[in-house]
Design a protein around this motif. Structure first.
Motif, short mmCIF file in Angstrom:
data_model
loop_
_atom_site.label_atom_id
_atom_site.label_comp_id
_atom_site.label_asym_id
_atom_site.label_seq_id
_atom_site.Cartn_x
_atom_site.Cartn_y
_atom_site.Cartn_z
N LYS A 204 0.83 -1.21 0.00
CA LYS A 204 0.00 0.00 0.00
C LYS A 204 0.86 1.26 0.00
N VAL A 205 1.89 1.27 0.84
CA VAL A 205 2.76 2.44 0.93
C VAL A 205 3.52 2.63 -0.38
N GLU A 206 4.02 1.55 -0.96
CA GLU A 206 4.71 1.66 -2.25
C GLU A 206 3.79 2.18 -3.34
N THR A 207 2.56 1.69 -3.37
CA THR A 207 1.59 2.15 -4.36
C THR A 207 1.34 3.65 -4.19
N TRP A 208 1.16 4.08 -2.93
CA TRP A 208 0.95 5.51 -2.69
C TRP A 208 2.15 6.33 -3.10
N THR A 209 3.36 5.95 -2.66
CA THR A 209 4.55 6.74 -2.99
C THR A 209 4.79 6.77 -4.50
N ASP A 210 4.48 5.67 -5.19
CA ASP A 210 4.62 5.64 -6.65
C ASP A 210 3.67 6.64 -7.32
#
Length: 167
Positions: free
Chosen positions: A155-161
């Motif tokens: 989830k965090v990777e998707t958001w930061t991306d």
């Protein structure tokens, strides 16, 4: 004597940004957008009888860096001042730049060294799976800490991306 036995696996992941976040306004916009839109799907929770929002800023730090230059543009001094709020940062920077006594003590004229300022915000999130984890956003990295479930990292990777400044 008995030994300690590991009961769970707490993880920490760091994304170092390709380019530091350009300025305080951009940084603040990212933090406020994260809290307002809650793209991580955090849920409210109770702790010690107190209700908490699913996502909240628990700490922030802003550092103003100044250089002092003489008439030939030689650096004759510097200063670093830390503030615990965005308002403190903005007001402090203005006050420091206007402080003629401080400039005279350095033997030069104050200039805000904005590209070397630092700022960070600690965000506390409660995942729907009941895990509470931390997200530290700073000018040059994003740190996810105290999580077990890899879906939180996803989830965090998707958001930061999805945020160009966090690439």
């Amino acid at each position: 004597m008995t030994d300690f036995v590991q009961t769970n696996e707490i993880k920490k992941s760091v994304r170092t940004l390709t380019t530091p976040i350009q300025d305080i306004a951009t940084f603040n916009s990212i933090v406020e957008s994260l809290i307002a839109s809650n793209p991580l799907g955090c849920v409210s929770y109770m702790s010690a009888g107190v209700s908490h929002p699913g996502i909240e800023k628990t700490k922030e730090a802003y550092t103003v860096r100044l250089i002092y230059q003489d008439n030939e543009a030689n650096i004759v001094g510097n200063g670093m001042h830390r503030f615990e709020s965005l308002a403190g940062y903005n007001n402090g920077a203005s006050a420091l730049l206007a402080d003629t006594a401080l400039s005279a003590a350095h033997g030069g004229i104050a200039a805000h060294d904005i590209e070397n300022d630092t700022f960070s915000a600690t965000i506390k999130c409660s995942d729907p799976n009941s895990e509470i984890y931390g997200l530290l956003l700073s000018r040059d990295k994003v740190t996810l800490s105290s999580y077990e479930d890899d879906s939180i990292l996803t989830k965090v990777e998707t958001w930061t991306d999805s945020v160009p400044e966090l690439a």
